[in-house]
Design a protein around this motif. Sequence first.
Motif, PDB file in Angstrom:
ATOM      1  N   GLY A  24       0.826  -1.215   0.000  1.00 45.46           N
ATOM      2  CA  GLY A  24       0.000   0.000   0.000  1.00 45.46           C
ATOM      3  C   GLY A  24       0.859   1.263   0.000  1.00 45.46           C
ATOM      4  O   GLY A  24       0.524   2.255  -0.651  1.00 45.46           O
ATOM      5  N   HIS A  25       1.962   1.220   0.731  1.00 49.06           N
ATOM      6  CA  HIS A  25       2.852   2.387   0.756  1.00 49.06           C
ATOM      7  C   HIS A  25       3.552   2.556  -0.584  1.00 49.06           C
ATOM      8  O   HIS A  25       3.753   3.668  -1.060  1.00 49.06           O
ATOM      9  N   TYR A  27       2.332   1.734  -3.352  1.00 46.05           N
ATOM     10  CA  TYR A  27       1.310   2.134  -4.333  1.00 46.05           C
ATOM     11  C   TYR A  27       1.305   3.643  -4.584  1.00 46.05           C
ATOM     12  O   TYR A  27       1.486   4.109  -5.708  1.00 46.05           O
ATOM     13  N   ALA A 228       3.707  16.988  10.470  1.00 42.45           N
ATOM     14  CA  ALA A 228       3.833  16.189   9.234  1.00 42.45           C
ATOM     15  C   ALA A 228       3.360  16.949   8.000  1.00 42.45           C
ATOM     16  O   ALA A 228       4.027  16.956   6.968  1.00 42.45           O
TER      17      ALA A 228
HETATM   18  O1  ME8 Z   1      -1.172   8.304   7.315  1.00 41.55           O
HETATM   19  N1  ME8 Z   1      -4.065   0.897  -0.015  1.00 41.55           N
HETATM   20  O2  ME8 Z   1       0.975   7.467   7.194  1.00 41.55           O
HETATM   21  P1  ME8 Z   1       0.739   5.921   6.885  1.00 41.55           P
HETATM   22  C1  ME8 Z   1      -3.664   2.029  -0.616  1.00 41.55           C
HETATM   23  N2  ME8 Z   1       1.944   9.602   8.314  1.00 41.55           N
HETATM   24  N3  ME8 Z   1      -2.819   2.911  -0.063  1.00 41.55           N
HETATM   25  C2  ME8 Z   1      -2.344   2.631   1.146  1.00 41.55           C
HETATM   26  C3  ME8 Z   1      -2.709   1.460   1.841  1.00 41.55           C
HETATM   27  C4  ME8 Z   1      -3.609   0.567   1.203  1.00 41.55           C
HETATM   28  N4  ME8 Z   1      -4.007  -0.566   1.763  1.00 41.55           N
HETATM   29  N5  ME8 Z   1      -2.085   1.460   3.024  1.00 41.55           N
HETATM   30  C5  ME8 Z   1      -1.335   2.594   3.066  1.00 41.55           C
HETATM   31  C6  ME8 Z   1       0.030   8.422   7.452  1.00 41.55           C
HETATM   32  N6  ME8 Z   1      -1.494   3.302   1.936  1.00 41.55           N
HETATM   33  C7  ME8 Z   1       0.617   9.756   7.846  1.00 41.55           C
HETATM   34  C8  ME8 Z   1       0.553  10.691   6.661  1.00 41.55           C
HETATM   35  S1  ME8 Z   1       1.063  13.028   5.462  1.00 41.55           S
HETATM   36  C9  ME8 Z   1       1.395  14.567   5.956  1.00 41.55           C
HETATM   37  C10 ME8 Z   1       1.093  12.064   6.913  1.00 41.55           C
HETATM   38  C11 ME8 Z   1      -0.846   4.581   1.601  1.00 41.55           C
HETATM   39  O3  ME8 Z   1       2.063   5.265   7.077  1.00 41.55           O
HETATM   40  C12 ME8 Z   1      -1.868   5.699   1.357  1.00 41.55           C
HETATM   41  O4  ME8 Z   1      -1.283   6.727   0.616  1.00 41.55           O
HETATM   42  O5  ME8 Z   1      -0.416   5.397   7.622  1.00 41.55           O
HETATM   43  C13 ME8 Z   1      -2.110   6.199   2.755  1.00 41.55           C
HETATM   44  O6  ME8 Z   1      -2.682   7.481   2.799  1.00 41.55           O
HETATM   45  C14 ME8 Z   1      -0.709   6.182   3.307  1.00 41.55           C
HETATM   46  O7  ME8 Z   1      -0.103   5.000   2.729  1.00 41.55           O
HETATM   47  C15 ME8 Z   1      -0.765   6.116   4.822  1.00 41.55           C
HETATM   48  O8  ME8 Z   1       0.499   5.912   5.315  1.00 41.55           O
END
Ligand code: ME8
Length: 511
Positions: A24-25, A27, A228
């Motif tokens: 997901g990351h 992606y 962030a």
């Molecule tokens: O939210 N499907 O970080 P995070 C699609 N640090 N995209 C996905 C996913 C999935 N199953 N899982 C993760 C944060 N993502 C904060 C953000 S920004 C100023 C701070 C992607 O580590 C997607 O882009 O939880 C999601 O928004 C991000 O990883 C969340 O990463």
Amino acid sequence: MKPMERPYYVTTPIYYISGSPHIGHAYTTIVADVLARTARTFRPTFFLTGTDEHGQKVANAAAAAGKTPQEWCDELVPRWKELFAAYHVRYDDFIRTTEPRHVEKVRRVFERLQMSGDVYLGKYEGWYCVNDETFWLESKLVDGRCPTCGREVQWISEDDWFFRLSAYRDRLREHFLAHPQWVQPRSVYNEMMSILNEGLDDLSISRTSFDWGVPIDGGGVIYVWLDALLNYITAIGWSEDDARFKTWWPAQTQLVGKEIARFHTIIWPAILWALGESAPDLVFAHGWITVDGQKMGKSVGNAVDPFALAQRFGADSLRYFLLREAPFGSDFSYSEEKIAQRHNSDLANDLGNLLQRTLSMLQRYRDGIVPDPAGGSDAELARRFAPLPMVVRDRILDLRFREALEGVWELVTALNRAIDERKPWTLHKEGRTGELNAVLYDLCEGLRWIAILLHPFMPERMSEMWQQLGIPGEIDEDWSSSLRAWGGLLPIGQTALAAPLFPRVELPTLA
Ligand code: ME8
């Protein structure tokens, strides 16, 4: 074509460094990479990604591993960089929120907000979700749990600084109404609009019961989300290099997952306005990769290791799958079988075979040398595909990746059909040299176009294809000169028949 107005700035969320990255990351970062690679073909471009290292979630993960938060982050950051390298991501900057270049500016923001009267001291009493680093009103909880991730929330009661978010509600509504495209897709726009219609509470932007964050003079640390969000401007010179900052800001495209749309479309513009800056042009909140209907995530235990996947299918194949499988914005369910099917049908069969057949005919009939079409190129093919580069570029920059790929596949299909209909083997047998040369040339020229147009999606495989086609140098990034007209490929190139570009993969056996 999009107007050449401004340089292009694209961002991804910065990822919590609370564990190893999953697909997901990768992606969101791959999507940003496709955008950046395309934008770079015609305008200056800056692509930012990075890691979100402060906050309770990261501190808890570090503590559980028996490390200090800084040690933990320092150990894990290389893993993220390796992930992006494994998927051929070419970012311009990778920001870590623990870097001094960021921390100093976050402190400056806080001082400015204090001076402008946008913040005040108050008491926060309420619920907090550590996983999402989010404050919740009791009324928003679902069965007493976090409405976003469903986890338990904790009660906190502390003296905090508050940001006057409520004061920005009218301006936010006006902004949404005046720029109906600024939040996409529409479903997320509507959801944000209804939050605005309900009304906004002020936002606590500090934490006192906890210390892994940017310190505030007088005690406490800055709330991790304020810290962030600011990465998007601290990385490009905000408040110290005005010329640089003005080159890139406001960003054209900020990509986020839909679960963090509220932070980026309500809180973020309000903070920017409080600092006297503009909101970004577009926040696109994309859907989730799901497993059994649930968002893929580390803590749910359904996360897929992106390194293993790249090994199994090839990183470019995965990149292709992620952008082709569903319209960008929608959720899509993950399965290895789907990846294998896409790989085998689109890449191994349609494209890989086209290349292999073309190169082997060249080898057999022309010693591998691209022949001169001598004016015999298929005019219909040339006419039909002349607009394709601009169509593909526009669709990519409109984040319609699937349609962009479908457009390129029309050319792939047309070339496969040309082989079947013009039957080079018969032309060879019958000694119709001029026609044979023309069809072989058209195939190579078409493959050259495909290599250029698919390069943002599959940079490594397309560079390999470029070499097999015997074209000197790197893939030319300037589409407007290299794809100006059919016939840009110089005859005489020495092609090389090599191992298949996309070897077929076996479908995993289903349980
Ligand atoms: O939210 N499907 O970080 P995070 C699609 N640090 N995209 C996905 C996913 C999935 N199953 N899982 C993760 C944060 N993502 C904060 C953000 S920004 C100023 C701070 C992607 O580590 C997607 O882009 O939880 C999601 O928004 C991000 O990883 C969340 O990463």
